[in-house]
Design an enzyme around this catalytic site. Structure first.
Site, PDB file in Angstrom:
ATOM      1  N   ASP A 118     -40.017  51.178 -28.272  1.00 32.47           N
ATOM      2  CA  ASP A 118     -40.111  52.207 -29.305  1.00 32.47           C
ATOM      3  C   ASP A 118     -41.262  53.142 -28.943  1.00 32.47           C
ATOM      4  O   ASP A 118     -42.435  52.748 -28.969  1.00 32.47           O
ATOM      5  CB  ASP A 118     -40.366  51.526 -30.655  1.00 32.47           C
ATOM      6  N   HIS A 161     -43.898  57.933 -41.567  1.00 27.89           N
ATOM      7  CA  HIS A 161     -43.020  57.536 -42.663  1.00 27.89           C
ATOM      8  C   HIS A 161     -43.156  58.554 -43.785  1.00 27.89           C
ATOM      9  O   HIS A 161     -44.117  58.536 -44.542  1.00 27.89           O
ATOM     10  CB  HIS A 161     -43.364  56.125 -43.155  1.00 27.89           C
ATOM     11  N   GLU A 199     -32.716  54.992 -37.337  1.00 26.08           N
ATOM     12  CA  GLU A 199     -32.904  53.795 -36.519  1.00 26.08           C
ATOM     13  C   GLU A 199     -32.214  52.611 -37.172  1.00 26.08           C
ATOM     14  O   GLU A 199     -32.219  52.479 -38.397  1.00 26.08           O
ATOM     15  CB  GLU A 199     -34.380  53.491 -36.285  1.00 26.08           C
TER      16      GLU A 199
END
Length: 429
Positions: free
Chosen positions: A202, A290, A315
Protein backbone atom coordinates in the site's frame (compact mmCIF):
# COMPACT_ATOMS: atom_id res chain seq x y z
CA UNK A 1 -4.29 3.13 3.32
CA UNK A 2 -7.36 1.61 4.87
CA UNK A 3 -10.18 3.08 6.90
CA UNK A 4 -11.73 0.92 9.58
CA UNK A 5 -15.48 1.26 9.89
CA UNK A 6 -15.80 -0.35 13.32
CA UNK A 7 -15.90 2.33 16.05
CA UNK A 8 -14.15 -0.04 18.41
CA UNK A 9 -11.20 -0.24 16.04
CA UNK A 10 -11.12 3.06 14.18
CA UNK A 11 -9.92 6.06 16.13
CA UNK A 12 -11.58 8.35 13.53
CA UNK A 13 -10.29 5.95 11.40
CA UNK A 14 6.36 4.49 -20.96
CA UNK A 15 9.13 6.39 -21.71
CA UNK A 16 9.00 7.90 -25.22
CA UNK A 17 9.59 11.14 -27.06
CA UNK A 18 6.52 11.25 -29.26
CA UNK A 19 3.28 13.10 -28.67
CA UNK A 20 0.11 11.03 -28.72
CA UNK A 21 -2.82 12.60 -30.56
CA UNK A 22 -5.39 13.71 -28.02
CA UNK A 23 -8.22 12.79 -30.34
CA UNK A 24 -7.14 9.21 -30.90
CA UNK A 25 -9.69 6.73 -29.54
CA UNK A 26 -9.10 3.19 -28.45
CA UNK A 27 -11.44 0.35 -27.61
CA UNK A 28 -10.07 -2.76 -25.98
CA UNK A 29 -11.00 -5.82 -24.02
CA UNK A 30 -9.08 -6.37 -20.83
CA UNK A 31 -8.26 -10.06 -20.61
CA UNK A 32 -5.57 -9.98 -17.95
CA UNK A 33 -5.51 -13.14 -15.90
CA UNK A 34 -3.77 -14.01 -12.70
CA UNK A 35 -0.61 -16.00 -13.30
CA UNK A 36 0.80 -18.44 -10.81
CA UNK A 37 3.09 -16.67 -8.44
CA UNK A 38 2.53 -13.22 -9.93
CA UNK A 39 0.06 -11.95 -7.39
CA UNK A 40 -1.40 -9.68 -10.07
CA UNK A 41 -4.96 -10.93 -9.67
CA UNK A 42 -7.49 -10.66 -12.45
CA UNK A 43 -11.07 -9.86 -13.19
CA UNK A 44 -13.42 -11.21 -15.80
CA UNK A 45 -12.88 -9.78 -19.29
CA UNK A 46 -14.37 -6.30 -19.30
CA UNK A 47 -14.95 -4.05 -22.26
CA UNK A 48 -13.47 -0.62 -21.83
CA UNK A 49 -15.29 2.44 -23.04
CA UNK A 50 -13.75 4.54 -25.75
CA UNK A 51 -11.56 7.15 -24.25
CA UNK A 52 -9.22 9.88 -25.32
CA UNK A 53 -5.55 9.22 -24.85
CA UNK A 54 -3.79 12.05 -23.05
CA UNK A 55 -0.86 13.88 -24.48
CA UNK A 56 2.28 12.53 -22.91
CA UNK A 57 5.26 14.68 -23.75
CA UNK A 58 8.57 13.77 -22.18
CA UNK A 59 11.96 15.34 -22.43
CA UNK A 60 13.93 13.95 -25.36
CA UNK A 61 16.58 11.48 -24.26
CA UNK A 62 15.56 11.43 -20.59
CA UNK A 63 14.84 7.93 -19.33
CA UNK A 64 13.86 6.62 -15.92
CA UNK A 65 16.66 4.86 -14.06
CA UNK A 66 16.59 1.40 -12.48
CA UNK A 67 15.97 1.64 -9.58
CA UNK A 68 13.83 4.72 -10.29
CA UNK A 69 15.52 7.90 -9.09
CA UNK A 70 14.88 10.46 -11.88
CA UNK A 71 12.46 13.16 -10.73
CA UNK A 72 9.27 13.57 -12.75
CA UNK A 73 10.02 17.21 -13.57
CA UNK A 74 12.86 15.94 -15.77
CA UNK A 75 10.58 13.44 -17.52
CA UNK A 76 7.66 15.88 -17.89
CA UNK A 77 9.29 19.32 -18.18
CA UNK A 78 6.04 20.97 -19.31
CA UNK A 79 4.38 19.99 -16.01
CA UNK A 80 1.60 18.07 -17.75
CA UNK A 81 1.24 14.54 -16.41
CA UNK A 82 -0.63 11.54 -17.84
CA UNK A 83 -4.35 11.38 -17.34
CA UNK A 84 -5.68 8.30 -15.60
CA UNK A 85 -8.22 5.86 -16.98
CA UNK A 86 -11.40 7.65 -18.01
CA UNK A 87 -14.76 6.03 -17.30
CA UNK A 88 -18.05 7.61 -18.26
CA UNK A 89 -20.62 7.80 -15.51
CA UNK A 90 -23.40 5.21 -15.58
CA UNK A 91 -26.54 5.77 -17.63
CA UNK A 92 -28.42 8.03 -15.23
CA UNK A 93 -25.41 10.36 -15.05
CA UNK A 94 -23.94 9.94 -18.54
CA UNK A 95 -25.38 13.30 -19.65
CA UNK A 96 -22.47 14.94 -17.84
CA UNK A 97 -20.09 13.92 -20.62
CA UNK A 98 -21.58 16.35 -23.14
CA UNK A 99 -23.37 18.88 -20.91
CA UNK A 100 -22.03 22.35 -21.70
CA UNK A 101 -22.33 23.61 -18.15
CA UNK A 102 -20.36 20.63 -16.82
CA UNK A 103 -17.75 21.04 -19.54
CA UNK A 104 -17.36 24.64 -18.40
CA UNK A 105 -16.99 23.47 -14.78
CA UNK A 106 -14.28 21.09 -15.96
CA UNK A 107 -12.36 23.88 -17.69
CA UNK A 108 -12.55 25.99 -14.55
CA UNK A 109 -11.25 23.09 -12.46
CA UNK A 110 -8.33 22.67 -14.84
CA UNK A 111 -7.46 26.34 -14.36
CA UNK A 112 -7.53 26.05 -10.56
CA UNK A 113 -4.45 27.93 -9.25
CA UNK A 114 -3.74 24.94 -7.00
CA UNK A 115 -3.56 22.81 -10.20
CA UNK A 116 -5.56 20.09 -8.51
CA UNK A 117 -5.67 17.74 -11.48
CA UNK A 118 -1.99 18.02 -12.29
CA UNK A 119 -1.02 17.57 -8.64
CA UNK A 120 -2.87 14.31 -8.27
CA UNK A 121 -1.74 13.07 -11.71
CA UNK A 122 1.85 13.80 -10.81
CA UNK A 123 1.46 11.74 -7.64
CA UNK A 124 -0.26 8.96 -9.60
CA UNK A 125 2.56 8.80 -12.15
CA UNK A 126 5.09 8.53 -9.33
CA UNK A 127 3.01 5.67 -7.95
CA UNK A 128 2.93 3.84 -11.28
CA UNK A 129 6.66 4.08 -11.84
CA UNK A 130 7.61 3.17 -8.26
CA UNK A 131 5.27 0.19 -8.08
CA UNK A 132 6.45 -1.08 -11.47
CA UNK A 133 9.90 -1.36 -9.95
CA UNK A 134 8.52 -2.72 -6.67
CA UNK A 135 6.66 -5.56 -8.37
CA UNK A 136 9.91 -6.59 -10.03
CA UNK A 137 12.09 -5.98 -6.99
CA UNK A 138 10.11 -7.68 -4.22
CA UNK A 139 11.15 -11.29 -3.74
CA UNK A 140 11.11 -13.85 -0.90
CA UNK A 141 14.19 -13.55 1.29
CA UNK A 142 14.03 -9.76 1.54
CA UNK A 143 13.33 -8.11 4.87
CA UNK A 144 10.32 -5.84 5.27
CA UNK A 145 12.69 -2.97 5.99
CA UNK A 146 14.57 -3.52 2.71
CA UNK A 147 11.31 -3.54 0.77
CA UNK A 148 10.00 -0.40 2.50
CA UNK A 149 13.27 1.49 2.00
CA UNK A 150 13.41 0.60 -1.70
CA UNK A 151 9.86 1.83 -2.28
CA UNK A 152 10.18 4.98 -0.19
CA UNK A 153 13.55 5.99 -1.65
CA UNK A 154 12.00 5.78 -5.10
CA UNK A 155 8.93 7.74 -4.07
CA UNK A 156 10.97 10.52 -2.51
CA UNK A 157 13.20 10.83 -5.56
CA UNK A 158 10.47 10.77 -8.21
CA UNK A 159 8.09 13.13 -6.42
CA UNK A 160 11.09 15.36 -5.62
CA UNK A 161 10.29 15.53 -1.94
CA UNK A 162 10.00 19.08 -0.67
CA UNK A 163 8.71 19.50 2.86
CA UNK A 164 4.93 19.51 2.95
CA UNK A 165 4.69 20.48 -0.74
CA UNK A 166 5.43 16.98 -2.03
CA UNK A 167 6.49 13.65 -0.60
CA UNK A 168 5.28 10.36 0.81
CA UNK A 169 1.55 10.34 1.47
CA UNK A 170 1.62 7.77 4.28
CA UNK A 171 3.86 4.94 5.52
CA UNK A 172 4.30 2.11 3.03
CA UNK A 173 1.96 -0.70 4.09
CA UNK A 174 3.52 -4.16 3.91
CA UNK A 175 0.93 -6.22 5.75
CA UNK A 176 1.48 -9.98 5.60
CA UNK A 177 -0.92 -12.91 5.45
CA UNK A 178 -3.72 -12.56 8.03
CA UNK A 179 -2.67 -8.95 8.69
CA UNK A 180 -4.75 -6.83 6.32
CA UNK A 181 -3.57 -3.28 6.98
CA UNK A 182 -1.52 -0.78 8.97
CA UNK A 183 1.75 -2.68 9.27
CA UNK A 184 5.05 -1.16 8.25
CA UNK A 185 8.36 -2.15 9.86
CA UNK A 186 9.65 -0.22 12.84
CA UNK A 187 13.40 0.15 13.40
CA UNK A 188 14.97 -3.19 14.24
CA UNK A 189 12.23 -5.26 12.60
CA UNK A 190 13.87 -8.36 11.08
CA UNK A 191 10.77 -9.93 9.53
CA UNK A 192 11.59 -11.66 6.21
CA UNK A 193 9.26 -12.25 3.26
CA UNK A 194 8.73 -15.98 2.65
CA UNK A 195 7.62 -18.02 -0.37
CA UNK A 196 4.20 -18.79 1.12
CA UNK A 197 3.39 -15.24 2.18
CA UNK A 198 0.64 -13.00 0.82
CA UNK A 199 1.92 -9.41 0.85
CA UNK A 200 -0.21 -6.27 0.60
CA UNK A 201 1.76 -3.30 -0.77
CA UNK A 202 0.00 0.00 0.00
CA UNK A 203 1.84 3.08 -1.31
CA UNK A 204 0.96 6.74 -0.76
CA UNK A 205 2.23 9.77 -2.67
CA UNK A 206 1.19 13.38 -2.21
CA UNK A 207 1.66 16.59 -4.16
CA UNK A 208 0.34 19.80 -2.58
CA UNK A 209 -1.55 17.62 -0.11
CA UNK A 210 -3.39 15.73 -2.87
CA UNK A 211 -2.84 12.09 -1.93
CA UNK A 212 -2.70 9.17 -4.34
CA UNK A 213 -3.64 6.04 -2.39
CA UNK A 214 -3.27 2.78 -4.27
CA UNK A 215 -2.42 -0.79 -3.30
CA UNK A 216 -1.88 -4.24 -4.74
CA UNK A 217 -1.17 -7.73 -3.44
CA UNK A 218 1.68 -10.10 -4.28
CA UNK A 219 1.88 -13.81 -3.64
CA UNK A 220 4.35 -16.45 -4.75
CA UNK A 221 2.10 -19.49 -4.25
CA UNK A 222 -0.62 -20.06 -6.89
CA UNK A 223 -2.91 -21.38 -4.14
CA UNK A 224 -4.02 -17.82 -3.46
CA UNK A 225 -4.36 -16.54 -7.01
CA UNK A 226 -8.16 -16.77 -6.83
CA UNK A 227 -8.16 -14.74 -3.62
CA UNK A 228 -6.24 -11.98 -5.37
CA UNK A 229 -8.46 -12.26 -8.43
CA UNK A 230 -11.59 -11.85 -6.31
CA UNK A 231 -10.34 -8.74 -4.52
CA UNK A 232 -9.09 -7.07 -7.66
CA UNK A 233 -12.41 -7.75 -9.40
CA UNK A 234 -14.30 -6.36 -6.39
CA UNK A 235 -12.26 -3.15 -6.48
CA UNK A 236 -12.99 -2.75 -10.18
CA UNK A 237 -16.69 -3.33 -9.50
CA UNK A 238 -16.65 -0.62 -6.84
CA UNK A 239 -14.96 1.78 -9.24
CA UNK A 240 -17.55 1.09 -11.96
CA UNK A 241 -20.44 1.68 -9.51
CA UNK A 242 -18.98 4.88 -8.02
CA UNK A 243 -20.17 8.22 -9.30
CA UNK A 244 -21.65 11.60 -8.49
CA UNK A 245 -24.82 11.27 -6.35
CA UNK A 246 -24.27 7.52 -5.98
CA UNK A 247 -25.03 6.19 -2.49
CA UNK A 248 -22.06 4.56 -0.80
CA UNK A 249 -24.27 1.61 0.21
CA UNK A 250 -24.79 0.80 -3.47
CA UNK A 251 -21.04 0.76 -4.08
CA UNK A 252 -20.66 -1.56 -1.07
CA UNK A 253 -23.30 -3.95 -2.41
CA UNK A 254 -21.51 -4.21 -5.77
CA UNK A 255 -18.22 -4.93 -4.00
CA UNK A 256 -19.69 -7.67 -1.82
CA UNK A 257 -21.59 -9.36 -4.64
CA UNK A 258 -18.48 -9.49 -6.83
CA UNK A 259 -16.09 -10.72 -4.16
CA UNK A 260 -18.40 -13.43 -2.86
CA UNK A 261 -18.80 -14.84 -6.37
CA UNK A 262 -15.24 -16.24 -6.08
CA UNK A 263 -14.03 -19.35 -4.29
CA UNK A 264 -10.58 -20.43 -3.15
CA UNK A 265 -9.53 -24.07 -2.93
CA UNK A 266 -7.75 -24.76 0.35
CA UNK A 267 -6.78 -28.25 1.48
CA UNK A 268 -9.05 -29.80 -1.12
CA UNK A 269 -12.11 -27.78 -0.08
CA UNK A 270 -13.64 -24.75 -1.76
CA UNK A 271 -14.59 -21.73 0.32
CA UNK A 272 -16.10 -18.42 -0.65
CA UNK A 273 -13.91 -15.33 -0.46
CA UNK A 274 -15.19 -13.06 2.30
CA UNK A 275 -15.07 -9.26 2.19
CA UNK A 276 -13.67 -7.90 5.45
CA UNK A 277 -16.75 -6.33 6.96
CA UNK A 278 -15.10 -3.77 9.23
CA UNK A 279 -12.67 -2.28 6.73
CA UNK A 280 -13.64 0.26 4.11
CA UNK A 281 -12.65 2.61 1.35
CA UNK A 282 -12.80 6.33 2.07
CA UNK A 283 -12.92 9.85 0.75
CA UNK A 284 -9.64 11.77 0.69
CA UNK A 285 -9.29 15.42 1.68
CA UNK A 286 -6.29 17.65 1.21
CA UNK A 287 -3.57 16.52 3.66
CA UNK A 288 -6.13 14.15 5.19
CA UNK A 289 -6.08 10.52 4.09
CA UNK A 290 -9.46 9.68 5.67
CA UNK A 291 -11.80 12.42 4.56
CA UNK A 292 -14.91 11.46 6.51
CA UNK A 293 -16.93 9.32 4.08
CA UNK A 294 -16.54 5.54 4.21
CA UNK A 295 -17.39 2.84 1.68
CA UNK A 296 -17.95 -0.44 3.46
CA UNK A 297 -17.33 -3.74 1.70
CA UNK A 298 -20.64 -5.33 2.68
CA UNK A 299 -24.28 -4.37 2.20
CA UNK A 300 -25.48 -1.63 4.55
CA UNK A 301 -27.97 1.23 4.83
CA UNK A 302 -25.59 4.21 4.58
CA UNK A 303 -27.37 6.70 2.30
CA UNK A 304 -24.39 9.09 2.12
CA UNK A 305 -23.80 10.21 -1.46
CA UNK A 306 -20.61 10.79 -3.37
CA UNK A 307 -20.30 14.34 -4.64
CA UNK A 308 -18.82 16.14 -7.62
CA UNK A 309 -15.15 17.01 -7.21
CA UNK A 310 -14.48 14.47 -4.46
CA UNK A 311 -11.57 12.03 -4.35
CA UNK A 312 -12.16 8.49 -3.15
CA UNK A 313 -9.89 5.57 -2.39
CA UNK A 314 -11.84 2.57 -3.63
CA UNK A 315 -10.17 -0.25 -1.74
CA UNK A 316 -11.34 -3.73 -0.98
CA UNK A 317 -10.04 -6.48 1.27
CA UNK A 318 -10.86 -10.16 0.96
CA UNK A 319 -10.13 -12.96 3.41
CA UNK A 320 -10.09 -16.72 3.74
CA UNK A 321 -10.79 -16.26 7.46
CA UNK A 322 -13.76 -14.87 9.35
CA UNK A 323 -13.89 -11.63 7.36
CA UNK A 324 -13.37 -9.35 10.33
CA UNK A 325 -10.21 -7.74 11.70
CA UNK A 326 -9.04 -6.82 15.18
CA UNK A 327 -6.10 -4.75 16.40
CA UNK A 328 -2.99 -6.87 16.90
CA UNK A 329 0.74 -6.17 17.18
CA UNK A 330 3.07 -3.23 17.66
CA UNK A 331 1.87 0.14 16.40
CA UNK A 332 3.79 1.72 13.54
CA UNK A 333 1.25 4.12 11.97
CA UNK A 334 0.30 7.50 13.48
CA UNK A 335 -1.27 10.76 12.32
CA UNK A 336 -1.87 14.13 13.91
CA UNK A 337 -5.61 14.68 14.24
CA UNK A 338 -7.07 17.31 11.91
CA UNK A 339 -8.22 20.25 14.06
CA UNK A 340 -6.70 18.59 17.11
CA UNK A 341 -7.74 20.26 20.37
CA UNK A 342 -5.34 22.59 22.10
CA UNK A 343 -4.31 20.63 25.18
CA UNK A 344 -1.75 21.83 27.73
CA UNK A 345 1.08 19.29 27.61
CA UNK A 346 2.87 18.56 30.85
CA UNK A 347 5.79 16.78 29.15
CA UNK A 348 8.36 19.05 27.56
CA UNK A 349 9.40 16.14 25.33
CA UNK A 350 5.82 15.85 24.07
CA UNK A 351 5.76 19.57 23.21
CA UNK A 352 9.00 19.24 21.25
CA UNK A 353 7.81 16.10 19.45
CA UNK A 354 4.50 17.71 18.49
CA UNK A 355 6.40 20.63 17.00
CA UNK A 356 8.51 18.20 14.95
CA UNK A 357 5.45 16.24 13.79
CA UNK A 358 3.67 19.43 12.73
CA UNK A 359 6.73 20.66 10.83
CA UNK A 360 7.56 17.39 9.07
CA UNK A 361 4.19 15.73 8.51
CA UNK A 362 1.37 18.13 9.31
CA UNK A 363 -1.73 15.93 9.32
CA UNK A 364 -0.25 13.34 6.95
CA UNK A 365 0.23 9.86 8.44
CA UNK A 366 3.74 8.95 9.58
CA UNK A 367 5.51 6.04 11.22
CA UNK A 368 8.27 5.56 13.74
CA UNK A 369 10.87 5.08 10.99
CA UNK A 370 10.00 8.56 9.72
CA UNK A 371 10.54 10.04 13.18
CA UNK A 372 13.94 8.30 13.26
CA UNK A 373 14.74 9.80 9.89
CA UNK A 374 13.74 13.26 11.13
CA UNK A 375 16.34 12.95 13.88
CA UNK A 376 14.02 12.17 16.76
CA UNK A 377 15.16 9.70 19.43
CA UNK A 378 13.77 8.27 22.67
CA UNK A 379 10.36 9.60 21.67
CA UNK A 380 8.01 6.73 22.58
CA UNK A 381 6.93 8.19 25.93
CA UNK A 382 6.22 11.56 24.32
CA UNK A 383 4.42 9.95 21.37
CA UNK A 384 2.21 7.87 23.63
CA UNK A 385 1.43 10.99 25.63
CA UNK A 386 0.27 12.79 22.47
CA UNK A 387 -1.97 9.82 21.69
CA UNK A 388 -3.38 9.77 25.21
CA UNK A 389 -4.14 13.50 25.01
CA UNK A 390 -6.14 13.08 21.79
CA UNK A 391 -3.71 15.06 19.63
CA UNK A 392 -2.31 12.14 17.62
CA UNK A 393 -4.11 8.98 16.53
CA UNK A 394 -2.37 5.63 16.53
CA UNK A 395 -3.36 2.93 14.03
CA UNK A 396 -2.41 -0.59 15.19
CA UNK A 397 -2.11 -3.42 12.65
CA UNK A 398 -5.51 -4.88 11.69
CA UNK A 399 -5.58 -8.67 11.47
CA UNK A 400 -7.98 -11.49 10.71
CA UNK A 401 -7.68 -14.82 12.51
CA UNK A 402 -4.29 -16.53 12.54
CA UNK A 403 -3.88 -18.93 9.63
CA UNK A 404 -6.09 -16.99 7.26
CA UNK A 405 -4.89 -15.00 4.25
CA UNK A 406 -6.01 -11.52 3.24
CA UNK A 407 -5.61 -9.53 0.02
CA UNK A 408 -6.09 -5.88 -0.96
CA UNK A 409 -6.45 -3.87 -4.16
CA UNK A 410 -7.05 -0.14 -4.26
CA UNK A 411 -7.26 2.83 -6.61
CA UNK A 412 -7.82 6.55 -6.18
CA UNK A 413 -10.62 8.00 -8.28
CA UNK A 414 -11.57 11.60 -9.02
CA UNK A 415 -15.23 12.48 -9.64
CA UNK A 416 -14.78 15.13 -12.29
CA UNK A 417 -17.78 17.19 -13.48
CA UNK A 418 -17.94 15.32 -16.80
CA UNK A 419 -16.27 11.93 -16.25
CA UNK A 420 -14.77 9.67 -13.63
CA UNK A 421 -10.97 9.43 -13.65
CA UNK A 422 -9.21 6.43 -12.13
CA UNK A 423 -6.06 8.44 -11.56
CA UNK A 424 -3.85 5.59 -10.29
CA UNK A 425 -4.77 3.06 -12.99
CA UNK A 426 -1.77 1.47 -14.72
CA UNK A 427 -0.92 -1.38 -17.04
CA UNK A 428 -0.47 -3.72 -14.06
CA UNK A 429 -3.85 -3.21 -12.37
Amino acid sequence: MSTNADDSINNNHLNGDEEVDDAEDDEAVDTQEAGAGTGAGAGEPTKKKKKKKPKKKKAAGVQQSDPPRVGLSKLFPDGVYPEGEIQEYKNDNSWRTTNEEKRYDERMAMEDPETTYQSIRRGAEVHRQVRKYARKMIRPGMTMTEIADNIENGTRALVEENGLDSGIGFPTGLSLNNCAAHYTPNAGDTKVLKDGDVLKVDIGVHVNGRITDSAFTLCFDPTYDKLLEAVRAATDAGIREAGIDVRVCDVAAAIQETMESYEVELNGKFQRVKPIENLSGHSINRYQIHGGKSILLVKNDDQTKMEEGEYFAIETFGSTGRGRVVESGDVSHYAKIVNAPHVPLRLQSAKALLKSITKNFGTLPFCRRYLDRAGESKYLLALNHLVAQGIVNDYPPLCDQIGSMTAQFEHTILLRPTVKEVVSRGEDY
